[in-house]
Design a protein around this motif. Sequence first.
Motif: not given
Length: 252
Positions: A20-29, A93-95, A99-102, A113-121
């Motif tokens: 499930k994705i929460y949010g409409h924009a910004g840095r992906p986490v 599955h994640i990498t 990640v490409p899906f997100l 525009t912060g490619y790749p810019g994926v934070m993991v939490f």
Amino acid sequence: METQYYKQYSPALGRDMECKIYGHAGRPVIFIPCQDGRFYDFENYHMTDVWAPWIDSGKIMVCAIDTLDAETWSDKANDPRWRICRHEQWIRHITDEIVPFLRNIANERNGWTGYPGVMVFGCSLGATHAANLFFRRPDLFDGLLALSGIYSAEYGFDSYMDDLVYENSPIHYLKNMAPDHPYIPLYNMKKAVICCGQGPWELPDSTRHLQSILTEKDIHAWVDFWGFDCSHDWYWWYRQVEYFVPYLLGER
């Protein structure tokens, strides 16, 4: 808060996976739940409320995924080689899939525009997996928030060790990392926070061990220990998110 639910077939795992994705924009986490957790834990345990200021303002978009711990780290009655191979499929599955899906959603649809810019939490075993992903793949992940994790695969595999267990045990592979390894400059270009309390049910010695290795290798991460009142629980993880996310986003 905009939310989107997805159920898609994972070639890496040979089964449907939900997120499930929460949010409409910004840095992906990417949020990894606690041990044996599900994607909906992010919402059910009210972590959405804590992240809401950044989600609603379009600074952050969180993708909450499923664990596979029940088949891997938690299922100690079964063959450890099979379990770690299954875990490695989850990593792929994640990498290779999440990640490409997100990235597609964040970069192409939402204009990030912060490619790749994926934070993991993650918290608890989710922090273990999050840190492992960050340290294994700094080409994909450029931020880490790991709360109350354990950083040795001994937690799930006891004394069993093979090539794949080693590759999923940060304390082991970082200890043996050459001082001129090309990953070290990549780590140091990014922001990583690793935090643990010292109160009930916390295991800070694992974080201390990891801290000593990071210091030895000159890997820059913010390793923080909270007090003896800080227990292994959501209440404290909420407070830690509120404290550390502004740093990770460059707000302070």
